[in-house]
Design an enzyme around this catalytic site. Structure first.
Site, PDB file in Angstrom:
ATOM      1  N   ASP A 115      -3.834   0.062  -9.665  1.00 53.31           N
ATOM      2  CA  ASP A 115      -5.230  -0.307  -9.825  1.00 53.31           C
ATOM      3  C   ASP A 115      -5.556  -0.680 -11.270  1.00 53.31           C
ATOM      4  O   ASP A 115      -6.222  -1.680 -11.540  1.00 53.31           O
ATOM      5  CB  ASP A 115      -6.128   0.838  -9.368  1.00 53.31           C
ATOM      6  CG  ASP A 115      -5.944   1.165  -7.898  1.00 53.31           C
ATOM      7  OD1 ASP A 115      -5.361   0.337  -7.174  1.00 53.31           O
ATOM      8  OD2 ASP A 115      -6.367   2.251  -7.481  1.00 53.31           O
TER       9      ASP A 115
ATOM     10  N   THR B 209       2.970   2.035  -2.066  1.00 55.71           N
ATOM     11  CA  THR B 209       4.284   1.747  -2.647  1.00 55.71           C
ATOM     12  C   THR B 209       4.308   2.038  -4.141  1.00 55.71           C
ATOM     13  O   THR B 209       5.375   2.216  -4.718  1.00 55.71           O
ATOM     14  CB  THR B 209       4.658   0.268  -2.425  1.00 55.71           C
ATOM     15  OG1 THR B 209       3.562  -0.555  -2.840  1.00 55.71           O
ATOM     16  CG2 THR B 209       4.960  -0.007  -0.959  1.00 55.71           C
TER      17      THR B 209
ATOM     18  N   ALA C 120     -15.107   2.156  -1.413  1.00 56.79           N
ATOM     19  CA  ALA C 120     -14.770   1.048  -0.524  1.00 56.79           C
ATOM     20  C   ALA C 120     -13.310   0.626  -0.624  1.00 56.79           C
ATOM     21  O   ALA C 120     -12.895  -0.341   0.001  1.00 56.79           O
ATOM     22  CB  ALA C 120     -15.665  -0.158  -0.837  1.00 56.79           C
ATOM     23  N   GLY C 121     -12.517   1.333  -1.408  1.00 58.74           N
ATOM     24  CA  GLY C 121     -11.121   0.961  -1.564  1.00 58.74           C
ATOM     25  C   GLY C 121     -10.915  -0.194  -2.514  1.00 58.74           C
ATOM     26  O   GLY C 121      -9.857  -0.829  -2.500  1.00 58.74           O
ATOM     27  N   LEU C 122     -11.897  -0.492  -3.363  1.00 60.04           N
ATOM     28  CA  LEU C 122     -11.802  -1.601  -4.314  1.00 60.04           C
ATOM     29  C   LEU C 122     -11.585  -1.095  -5.728  1.00 60.04           C
ATOM     30  O   LEU C 122     -11.686  -1.845  -6.694  1.00 60.04           O
ATOM     31  CB  LEU C 122     -13.062  -2.462  -4.244  1.00 60.04           C
ATOM     32  CG  LEU C 122     -13.390  -3.032  -2.867  1.00 60.04           C
ATOM     33  CD1 LEU C 122     -14.660  -3.862  -2.925  1.00 60.04           C
ATOM     34  CD2 LEU C 122     -12.232  -3.864  -2.325  1.00 60.04           C
ATOM     35  N   SER C 123     -11.287   0.185  -5.852  1.00 65.30           N
ATOM     36  CA  SER C 123     -10.925   0.822  -7.107  1.00 65.30           C
ATOM     37  C   SER C 123     -12.027   0.790  -8.153  1.00 65.30           C
ATOM     38  O   SER C 123     -11.835   0.355  -9.286  1.00 65.30           O
ATOM     39  CB  SER C 123      -9.625   0.240  -7.677  1.00 65.30           C
ATOM     40  OG  SER C 123      -9.064   1.168  -8.577  1.00 65.30           O
TER      41      SER C 123
ATOM     42  N   GLU D 186       0.832  -1.204   0.000  1.00 68.75           N
ATOM     43  CA  GLU D 186       0.000   0.000   0.000  1.00 68.75           C
ATOM     44  C   GLU D 186       0.864   1.250   0.000  1.00 68.75           C
ATOM     45  O   GLU D 186       1.790   1.377   0.799  1.00 68.75           O
ATOM     46  CB  GLU D 186      -0.903  -0.018   1.238  1.00 68.75           C
ATOM     47  CG  GLU D 186      -2.340   0.322   0.953  1.00 68.75           C
ATOM     48  CD  GLU D 186      -3.009  -0.684   0.041  1.00 68.75           C
ATOM     49  OE1 GLU D 186      -3.183  -0.381  -1.161  1.00 68.75           O
ATOM     50  OE2 GLU D 186      -3.360  -1.775   0.510  1.00 68.75           O
TER      51      GLU D 186
END
Length: 383
Positions: free
Chosen positions: A173, A35, A124-127, A33
């Site tokens: 992503d 990175t 939700a952070g799932l791109s 994360e």
């Protein structure tokens, strides 16, 4: 919405049949994360939740973009010859940004009608953003016959998000969405752009990866994400390296002497997270995915304490999942909300789900969304 329903909705909206449907998945990041924009390593996989775009070529240079989630709204309309960097706002900046980025890269795009449908949870952070970008990118490259590679399309999506949307994200992503394969994660070197598939057969190992959506929305175009990126750039500059990728764990002693305390902690997260990604790849190459557990736990602690991008809901999700038997858990995505993931034996999933729900209720948090994900296929034609 299934393919037939989406095609019918397109015909009703635009008065013509679509030339085809294209789909691209969201992603879960196993580890790695913040990175990616530091030229480091990441290990995401494509999920089965996806965004689908129905598209038809027009005879002019007009693009009309609409969504199944706002059936009564007029389509957002733009002239390809008049698109400018940062000139589109709202959700339409993602698909229109892809077209702008393609034209900036020397690929002339046709006018299009686009209708978007998605089951990737937003925020939700799932791109969900990369899923939309990549669905549009594969549609356009097919319809315009640009011949662009998946690696090039990932760069197009990143360019759109960075410069049209204004979100300073890396290339992870889009790469996961375009390169994913069932039963595998994508090990991506964000400096070279090189990627290879790594086995991640959770089903065969009797495991599930739970996504715990905290319902706390986040945005990459707002201050927290950009501030972390600036700290990383400052740390690299003061350490005399092109990017934090060029530092190893052995350099942290010197970094502690050179950097002020907050910048050092930001740097320490990135350096140790890169090491954890490489360790995860080694684990998956030679052992069961169950052995990822301690790496996930260490990653969350680093993001919580050194990078400071967690929140009470994410910490609660991780702590409750681990207490109920998860092999490992951590927040995933850019932070400040979004989702956590928990690696668990299939037999432990009901207890973990119940424990997380009870912990959220006890803390008076909004009820989380909890669902399982498995590595799925990357973007492509859907109809």
């Amino acid at each position: 919405m299934n393919s037939a329903a989406l095609a019918a909705a397109f015909a009703e909206r635009f008065g013509t049949e679509p030339d085809g449907l294209w789909s691209a998945p969201g992603r879960v990041n196993v580890i790695g994360e913040h990175t990616d924009y530091n030229a480091g390593f990441v290990l995401p996989f494509a999920i089965k939740h996806s965004t689908t775009v129905a598209a038809a070529v027009r005879r002019d240079r007009t693009v009309r973009v609409s969504s199944t989630f706002a059936p009564d709204d007029e389509p957002v309309e733009a002239d390809l010859d008049l698109l400018t960097e940062g000139g589109v706002h709202g959700w339409a900046a993602y698909p229109l940004g892809v077209l702008w980025a393609m034209e900036q890269s020397g690929h002339r795009c046709p006018g299009l009608d686009l209708l978007v449908d998605s089951n990737v949870p937003v925020g939700a952070g799932l791109s969900s953003s990369a899923a939309l970008e990549c669905a549009v990118a594969v549609a356009v490259t097919d319809l315009a016959q640009t011949g662009m590679s998946r690696r090039e399309l990932a760069g197009i999506g990143q360019l759109a998000e960075n410069r049209m949307v204004g979100a300073p994200t890396g290339i992870m992503d889009q790469s996961a969405s375009l390169l994913g394969k069932p039963g595998h994660a994508v090990f991506l070197d964000c400096r070279s752009g090189e990627a290879r598939l790594v086995p991640l057969d959770l089903e065969a190992a009797g495991l599930e990866l739970l996504v715990i959506d905290t319902r706390v929305s986040h945005s990459h175009s707002t201050g927290g994400y950009a501030a972390r990126r600036r700290s990383c750039e400052l740390g690299a500059e003061q350490m005399g390296v092109p990017a934090l990728r060029d530092l190893t764990v052995g350099d942290l002693g010197r970094a502690a002497d050179v950097l002020e305390e907050e910048t050092f902690r930001r740097v320490r997260h990135v350096v140790t997270e890169n090491a954890r990604v490489e360790a995860a790849v080694e684990v998956l190459t030679g052992s069961s995915p169950a052995a990822l557990g301690p790496l996930l736990v260490a990653s969350h602690a680093s993001m919580r304490d050194d990078f400071e991008i967690s929140c009470p809901e994410l910490d609660t999700a991780v702590e409750a999942a681990l207490a109920a038997g998860a092999l490992g858990a951590r927040m995933t995505g850019g932070g400040f909300g979004g989702s956590a993931i928990a690696l668990a034996r299939v037999s432990d999933v009901p207890a973990i789900r119940s424990a997380v729900e009870q912990a959220f209720a006890s803390a008076d948090f909004r009820a989380p969304g909890i669902f399982s994900v498995l590595p799925g296929a990357g973007a492509g034609r859907a109809g």
